[in-house]
Design a protein around this motif. Sequence first.
Motif, PDB file in Angstrom:
ATOM      1  N   TYR A  26      -6.295   3.976   1.071  1.00  0.00           N
ATOM      2  CA  TYR A  26      -7.116   3.077   1.948  1.00  0.00           C
ATOM      3  C   TYR A  26      -8.573   3.642   1.771  1.00  0.00           C
ATOM      4  O   TYR A  26      -9.487   2.693   1.572  1.00  0.00           O
ATOM      5  CB  TYR A  26      -6.537   3.291   3.303  1.00  0.00           C
ATOM      6  N   MET A  36       0.972  -1.134  -0.053  1.00  0.00           N
ATOM      7  CA  MET A  36       0.079   0.040  -0.094  1.00  0.00           C
ATOM      8  C   MET A  36       0.730   1.235   0.102  1.00  0.00           C
ATOM      9  O   MET A  36       0.680   2.371  -0.697  1.00  0.00           O
ATOM     10  CB  MET A  36      -0.649  -0.087   1.250  1.00  0.00           C
ATOM     11  N   SER A  37       1.878   1.477   0.909  1.00  0.00           N
ATOM     12  CA  SER A  37       2.602   2.351   0.827  1.00  0.00           C
ATOM     13  C   SER A  37       3.453   2.806  -0.394  1.00  0.00           C
ATOM     14  O   SER A  37       3.538   3.854  -0.886  1.00  0.00           O
ATOM     15  CB  SER A  37       3.604   2.536   2.098  1.00  0.00           C
ATOM     16  N   ARG A  49      -1.134   7.550   1.631  1.00  0.00           N
ATOM     17  CA  ARG A  49      -1.304   6.268   2.017  1.00  0.00           C
ATOM     18  C   ARG A  49      -3.055   6.208   2.677  1.00  0.00           C
ATOM     19  O   ARG A  49      -3.721   5.207   2.310  1.00  0.00           O
ATOM     20  CB  ARG A  49      -0.419   5.727   3.023  1.00  0.00           C
ATOM     21  N   GLU A  50      -3.326   7.096   3.567  1.00  0.00           N
ATOM     22  CA  GLU A  50      -4.719   7.060   4.138  1.00  0.00           C
ATOM     23  C   GLU A  50      -5.637   7.300   2.994  1.00  0.00           C
ATOM     24  O   GLU A  50      -6.767   6.703   3.096  1.00  0.00           O
ATOM     25  CB  GLU A  50      -4.934   8.207   5.319  1.00  0.00           C
ATOM     26  N   ALA A 101       0.703   3.858  -2.943  1.00  0.00           N
ATOM     27  CA  ALA A 101       0.384   5.255  -2.874  1.00  0.00           C
ATOM     28  C   ALA A 101       1.405   6.320  -3.387  1.00  0.00           C
ATOM     29  O   ALA A 101       0.993   7.195  -3.971  1.00  0.00           O
ATOM     30  CB  ALA A 101       0.217   5.472  -1.300  1.00  0.00           C
ATOM     31  N   LYS A 102       2.606   6.240  -2.910  1.00  0.00           N
ATOM     32  CA  LYS A 102       3.615   6.903  -3.407  1.00  0.00           C
ATOM     33  C   LYS A 102       3.736   6.995  -5.038  1.00  0.00           C
ATOM     34  O   LYS A 102       3.759   7.925  -5.590  1.00  0.00           O
ATOM     35  CB  LYS A 102       5.054   6.574  -2.908  1.00  0.00           C
TER      36      LYS A 102
END
Length: 100
Positions: free
Chosen positions: A65, A50-51, A61-62, A54-55
């Motif tokens: 989600y 996920m991290s 990241r939030e 997201a990047k």
Amino acid sequence: MSNSKITKFDAADYLDSEETIAAYINAALEEDDPDILLVAIADVAKARGMSRLAKDAGLGRESLYKALAPGAKPRYDTIHKVLSALGVSLHARPNAAVHH
């Protein structure tokens, strides 16, 4: 009686190539349920991290989600960024079930 242990199925364990990811997302799209698509994309995101995703997608990241939670209504550009970061894209094709 056997002491075999049953583990919960996690699709993320099998999403290891762009071809597999594309097939999984296509199957989710065929269900015509936005929540199934979001869960499928979340499974792929989990498989990739996920991290990192997201990047790569230029999102927090939030935010990622929240966008992929069932019931969310993410913007098209968010889904496009996420899919692009995953190495897949959406394409239109004629629907064989529709006759004009």
